[in-house]
Scaffold this motif. Structure first.
Motif, short mmCIF file in Angstrom:
data_model
loop_
_atom_site.label_atom_id
_atom_site.label_comp_id
_atom_site.label_asym_id
_atom_site.label_seq_id
_atom_site.Cartn_x
_atom_site.Cartn_y
_atom_site.Cartn_z
N GLU A 130 0.84 -1.21 0.00
CA GLU A 130 0.00 0.00 0.00
C GLU A 130 0.86 1.25 0.00
O GLU A 130 0.51 2.28 -0.58
N LEU A 131 2.01 1.15 0.68
CA LEU A 131 2.91 2.30 0.79
C LEU A 131 3.86 2.40 -0.39
O LEU A 131 4.71 3.29 -0.45
N GLY A 132 3.74 1.44 -1.34
CA GLY A 132 4.59 1.46 -2.52
C GLY A 132 6.03 1.05 -2.24
O GLY A 132 6.93 1.39 -3.01
N ARG A 133 6.24 0.33 -1.15
CA ARG A 133 7.60 -0.12 -0.82
C ARG A 133 7.78 -1.56 -1.27
O ARG A 133 7.02 -2.44 -0.91
N ASP A 134 8.82 -1.81 -2.06
CA ASP A 134 9.15 -3.17 -2.47
C ASP A 134 10.27 -3.64 -1.56
O ASP A 134 11.41 -3.19 -1.67
N ALA A 135 9.94 -4.51 -0.63
CA ALA A 135 10.93 -4.88 0.38
C ALA A 135 10.95 -6.38 0.63
O ALA A 135 9.93 -7.06 0.48
N ALA A 136 12.13 -6.86 0.99
CA ALA A 136 12.24 -8.25 1.43
C ALA A 136 12.12 -8.26 2.95
O ALA A 136 12.61 -7.36 3.63
N LEU A 137 11.44 -9.28 3.48
CA LEU A 137 11.24 -9.38 4.93
C LEU A 137 12.08 -10.52 5.47
O LEU A 137 12.09 -11.61 4.90
N LYS A 138 12.77 -10.26 6.57
CA LYS A 138 13.58 -11.30 7.20
C LYS A 138 13.22 -11.40 8.67
O LYS A 138 13.10 -10.38 9.34
N PRO A 139 13.06 -12.63 9.18
CA PRO A 139 12.68 -12.77 10.59
C PRO A 139 13.82 -12.37 11.52
O PRO A 139 14.97 -12.72 11.28
N LEU B 92 -8.78 -16.55 22.40
CA LEU B 92 -7.60 -16.81 21.58
C LEU B 92 -7.02 -18.19 21.91
O LEU B 92 -7.02 -18.60 23.06
N ILE B 93 -6.52 -18.86 20.87
CA ILE B 93 -5.82 -20.13 21.13
C ILE B 93 -4.31 -19.88 21.23
O ILE B 93 -3.60 -20.63 21.88
N ALA B 94 -3.84 -18.81 20.58
CA ALA B 94 -2.40 -18.50 20.64
C ALA B 94 -2.18 -17.07 20.18
O ALA B 94 -3.01 -16.48 19.49
N MET B 95 -1.06 -16.51 20.61
CA MET B 95 -0.67 -15.20 20.11
C MET B 95 0.84 -15.15 19.94
O MET B 95 1.57 -15.95 20.53
N ALA B 96 1.29 -14.24 19.08
CA ALA B 96 2.72 -14.15 18.83
C ALA B 96 3.15 -12.69 18.81
O ALA B 96 2.37 -11.81 18.44
N THR B 97 4.37 -12.46 19.24
CA THR B 97 5.02 -11.17 19.10
C THR B 97 6.17 -11.38 18.12
O THR B 97 6.94 -12.32 18.29
N MET B 98 6.23 -10.54 17.09
CA MET B 98 7.26 -10.73 16.06
C MET B 98 8.02 -9.45 15.81
O MET B 98 7.44 -8.37 15.80
N ASN B 99 9.30 -9.59 15.58
CA ASN B 99 10.12 -8.48 15.07
C ASN B 99 10.63 -8.90 13.70
O ASN B 99 11.19 -9.98 13.55
N VAL B 100 10.43 -8.04 12.72
CA VAL B 100 10.79 -8.39 11.35
C VAL B 100 11.70 -7.31 10.77
O VAL B 100 11.43 -6.11 10.92
N LEU B 101 12.77 -7.76 10.13
CA LEU B 101 13.69 -6.85 9.46
C LEU B 101 13.15 -6.54 8.06
O LEU B 101 12.71 -7.44 7.35
N ILE B 102 13.17 -5.26 7.68
CA ILE B 102 12.67 -4.86 6.36
C ILE B 102 13.85 -4.37 5.53
O ILE B 102 14.53 -3.42 5.91
N VAL B 103 14.07 -5.04 4.41
CA VAL B 103 15.18 -4.65 3.54
C VAL B 103 14.60 -4.13 2.24
O VAL B 103 14.10 -4.89 1.42
N ASP B 104 14.60 -2.80 2.07
CA ASP B 104 14.03 -2.20 0.87
C ASP B 104 14.88 -2.52 -0.35
O ASP B 104 16.11 -2.47 -0.29
N GLU B 105 14.19 -2.87 -1.45
CA GLU B 105 14.90 -3.14 -2.70
C GLU B 105 15.16 -1.81 -3.39
O GLU B 105 14.36 -0.89 -3.32
N GLU B 106 16.30 -1.74 -4.06
CA GLU B 106 16.64 -0.50 -4.77
C GLU B 106 15.83 -0.39 -6.05
O GLU B 106 15.52 -1.36 -6.68
#
Lengths: 131, 154
Positions: free
Chosen positions: A64-73, A117-131
């Motif tokens: 939606e923000l127009g960012r083309d990025a790779a996501l890494k856990p 809820l049966i489960a919940m998660a907290t996640m931190n994700v690295l965002i690597v923007d593509e050039e």
């Protein structure tokens, strides 16, 4: 919408069924492929659903923000709140903070009762923007 | 079934349990074990990938792998089958797995109480000194046995 899913997620049977509060709503049906002890979800399958919902929400927002990025856990903490019964499970993520280089998410999974809820998660994700 | 007749053997359990269900779907295999630890292998497979751009295993199946290895480490350390449920599990991803590589989950049960079992360990792709992830978790004992109460929150 299916492009929000990884090969792993599609193979396990996870699907995007719509949107809820602005984030993709994901579902998976109970089957032998997700079963742990007899008649219950394997914790790993539940974690896979949560994590997939997290990435789907983040991919969707970045698009939606127009960012083309790779996501890494970076990390994930999964809390199991009650047994996953042999029925359809749902999951949806909330992006708590979206930064330039990383995002913090909270993901929730539930079954027939949206308030239980049966489960919940907290996640931190690295965002690597593509050039 | 609360107990196996003999001492719990992770290799015997793996040969039966990994034929079906979620662990069977993943294709998990027994790798190695010690007194209080178990290592399982998740073989590389094209339909378990987590990134369109690179042929590396997704993080979802790695959680399943370490969750299963944790449970088996608990039963190995306890010497018997105990009914447990995962309370929480934290995975810190240090680096991506190598392309086309199997991932190994090596988990240890470092503390057992009447109500809770504590585990930690790593996921690696061949070299235990260069992990792809560090893992910590707590499992609740569903039906605690009497005696040896050190942890009173249940």
């Amino acid at each position: 919408m299916e492009e929000l899913l990884t090969a792993y997620a599609r193979s396990l049977g996870i699907r995007v069924v719509g949107e809820r509060d602005g984030a993709p709503l994901l579902q998976i049906d109970f089957s032998a492929d997700v079963e742990g002890r007899p008649g219950a979800y394997h914790g790993g399958a539940t974690a896979g659903l949560l994590e997939t919902a997290g990435y789907a929400a983040l991919h969707s927002r970045l698009r939606e923000l127009g960012r083309d990025a790779a996501l890494k856990p970076i990390n994930i903490t999964v809390e199991y709140l009650s047994a996953g019964l042999p029925q359809t499970s749902n999951a949806r993520a909330r992006i708590v903070r979206l930064g330039r280089r990383n995002a913090n998410l909270v993901v929730e999974a539930w079954q027939s009762d949206t308030d239980k809820l049966i489960a919940m998660a907290t996640m931190n994700v690295l965002i690597v923007d593509e050039e | 079934m609360d107990r196996y007749p003999d001492k719990f053997d992770p290799q015997v359990m793996a040969s039966a349990a990994f034929q079906r269900s979620h662990t069977g779907w993943l294709g998990l295999r027994y790798s190695d074990h010690g007194e209080d630890w178990v290592e399982l292998e998740l073989p590389w497979r094209a339909d378990l990938l987590g990134d369109e751009r690179r042929p590396v295993l997704a993080s979802g199946p790695i959680i399943s792998l370490v969750d299963m290895a944790s449970g088996m480490a608990i039963w190995t350390a306890a010497g018997t089958f105990v009914q447990i449920a995962t309370l929480d599990l934290r995975v810190d991803y240090n680096r991506p797995a190598r392309e086309h590589a199997s991932v190994f989950g090596r988990m240890r049960c470092y503390r057992r109480t009447r109500s809770a079992m504590f585990v930690n360990g790593i996921a690696h792709d061949g070299d235990i000194d260069d992990p792809i992830a560090h893992v910590a978790g707590v499992f609740m004992v569903i039906r605690p046995t009497k005696g040896d109460v050190r942890w009173k929150n249940s």
